[in-house]
Design an enzyme around this catalytic site. Structure first.
Site, short mmCIF file in Angstrom:
data_model
loop_
_atom_site.label_atom_id
_atom_site.label_comp_id
_atom_site.label_asym_id
_atom_site.label_seq_id
_atom_site.Cartn_x
_atom_site.Cartn_y
_atom_site.Cartn_z
N LYS A 101 0.81 -1.23 0.00
CA LYS A 101 0.00 0.00 0.00
C LYS A 101 0.84 1.27 0.00
CE LYS A 101 -4.45 -1.58 1.53
NZ LYS A 101 -4.24 -2.97 1.99
N GLU A 111 -9.92 6.71 3.96
CA GLU A 111 -10.80 5.78 4.67
C GLU A 111 -10.01 4.49 4.87
OE1 GLU A 111 -10.99 6.00 1.28
OE2 GLU A 111 -10.37 3.89 1.07
N SER A 164 1.69 -9.83 -1.14
CA SER A 164 1.35 -8.41 -1.00
C SER A 164 1.72 -7.82 0.36
CB SER A 164 -0.14 -8.21 -1.27
OG SER A 164 -0.91 -9.09 -0.47
C1 LIG Z 1 -5.10 -4.03 1.55
C2 LIG Z 1 -4.37 -5.27 1.25
C3 LIG Z 1 -4.75 -6.11 0.18
C4 LIG Z 1 -5.96 -5.87 -0.67
O1 LIG Z 1 -5.98 -4.69 -1.40
P1 LIG Z 1 -5.74 -4.65 -2.97
O2 LIG Z 1 -6.11 -3.27 -3.36
O3 LIG Z 1 -6.62 -5.69 -3.60
O4 LIG Z 1 -4.31 -4.96 -3.22
C5 LIG Z 1 -3.98 -7.22 -0.09
N1 LIG Z 1 -2.89 -7.53 0.66
C6 LIG Z 1 -2.50 -6.76 1.69
C7 LIG Z 1 -1.31 -7.16 2.47
C8 LIG Z 1 -3.22 -5.62 2.04
O5 LIG Z 1 -2.84 -4.86 3.07
#
Ligand SMILES: *Cc1c(COP(=O)(O)O)cnc(C)c1O
Length: 393
Positions: free
Chosen positions: A90, A112, A379
């Site tokens: 993020k 948000e 992610s």
């Molecule tokens: C917020 C988040 C997501 C989901 O958000 P996307 O916009 O779909 O990427 C996925 N993995 C992690 C670690 C997150 O913090």
């Protein structure tokens, strides 16, 4: 393939700008500023500097050897976004947007957040750039996510609990839009995924595309060829779009987005906007959303708080319709199982969101040969999720 939205921000039937008239001039100004920043060398140099020195990019592309051996098929690589500052992807987007806020002369940031991860990333960059920061968070989520609320407070942000509606993410999104309308002179709204009114979906995609550009270069260096399959989890769709977009025209690369199937699509308790939703308007754009028979937006359910966005970025709806990307879902249970496997096979505690992508790898890897390459986006890291895993063990 047409991959640039038209001037109205439409990807085919999806996207656009469904906002109150007061916001239109602001959004047009943002679009203009973004266009000029993209072409500005100084802006790009500054972005590159923070990507490298603050986030810690580039992130490694790592051959998950034991996971590969265990599944007995395709070679599996992890893109290690979990190693970024603040522990997820993020921040890639937040750094980009705060630089735009600075360029526009804004001094106050709003956002948000559901689980609090986007709130923490936003509060982080606001602290770094010395800007005021207000985070809207559903009352229910404030109670569920105490550590993240405290983190945001430490970083100097004010967390406003939203009690309208059911006090969850969609109510917080509405509240943030309302704040923006009332404070247009000094305020910049940092949206956390590839959603919102145009130009947000494109802008967030571009800031996250660093993931896919790095992957493309890294895999060619390691393997001398592009991967067979890219896999990423989908909450709103930003880490997936960041991984996929730079290879969207490489037609041989298969792409799979993994939605949160929760307790199973048939139970209605899920967060799978494409596999279990219908087109409608949410958060200023037209896309697939979860809604009930009366057209009310439903709250999403997933064991993973970052996955329960009740919509999906409009560009994903477009690729879903034209079948460029496959969208599947996995259940809570499958995600937990993959989470544990990743821990003990690789010594990496993944975010529960990322574990959804791993769960799909789990399902398909042994149908492929070791000539095949799968790249999965890790992610984020999973320290935040260990108490949920413990409850479900
Ligand atoms: C917020 C988040 C997501 C989901 O958000 P996307 O916009 O779909 O990427 C996925 N993995 C992690 C670690 C997150 O913090």
């Amino acid at each position: 393939m047409s991959i640039i939205p038209n001037y109205k921000g439409l990807f085919g039937d999806f996207g656009g700008r469904f906002v109150s008239e007061t916001l239109v001039p602001l959004i047009l100004e943002l679009e203009k500023t973004y266009q000029s920043a993209k072409l500005d060398k100084a802006f790009n140099n500054e972005l590159f500097y923070y990507q490298k020195k603050y986030i810690g990019r580039s992130s490694p592309l790592y051959l998950a050897d034991r996971f590969t051996q265990y599944l007995g098929g395709a070679r599996i690589y992890f893109k290690r976004e979990d190693l970024n500052h603040t522990g997820a992807h993020k921040i890639n987007n937040c750094i980009g947007q705060i630089l735009l806020a600075k360029r526009l002369g804004k001094t106050r940031i709003i956002a948000e957040t559901g689980a609090g991860m986007h709130g923490v990333a936003t509060a982080t960059v606001a602290a770094r750039f010395g800007m005021k920061c207000v985070i809207y968070m559903g009352n229910t989520d404030v109670k569920r996510q105490k550590p993240n609320v405290y983190r945001m407070n430490l970083l100097g942000a004010k967390v406003v609990p939203v009690t309208s509606g059911k006090g969850t993410l969609k109510d917080a999104m509405n509240e943030a839009l309302r704040d923006w309308v009332n404070n247009i002179e000094n305020t910049f709204y940092i949206i956390g995924t590839v959603a919102g009114p145009h130009p947000y979906p494109v802008m967030v995609r571009d800031f996250q595309s660093i993931i896919g550009y790095e992957v493309r270069e890294q895999i060619i260096k390691i393997e001398g060829k592009l991967p067979d399959i890219l896999i990423a989890c989908i909450g709103g769709g930003s880490n997936a779009m960041g991984l996929f977009y730079p290879m969207i025209n490489d037609n041989k690369v298969r792409m799979v987005g993994v939605e949160a199937g929760g307790k199973g699509i048939e139970t209605g308790k899920h967060a799978a906007s494409l596999n279990g939703g219908v087109p409608g308007v949410i958060h200023g754009n037209r896309t697939y959303i979860l809604q009930n028979k009366d057209g009310q937006i439903k709250d999403a359910h997933s064991i993973s708080a970052g996955m329960d966005y009740p919509g999906i970025g409009p560009e994903h709806s477009y690729y879903y319709k034209c079948k460029r990307i496959d969208y599947v879902s996995v259940t809570n249970k499958e995600a937990i199982d993959a989470f544990k496997k990743c821990c003990y096979l690789e010594g990496i505690i993944p975010a529960l969101e990322s574990a959804h992508a791993l769960a799909y790898v789990n399902k398909i890897a042994n149908r492929l040969s070791n000539e095949n390459i799968i790249i999965v986006n890790l992610s984020g890291r999973g320290d935040k999720d260990i108490s949920i895993i413990r409850e479900h063990s």
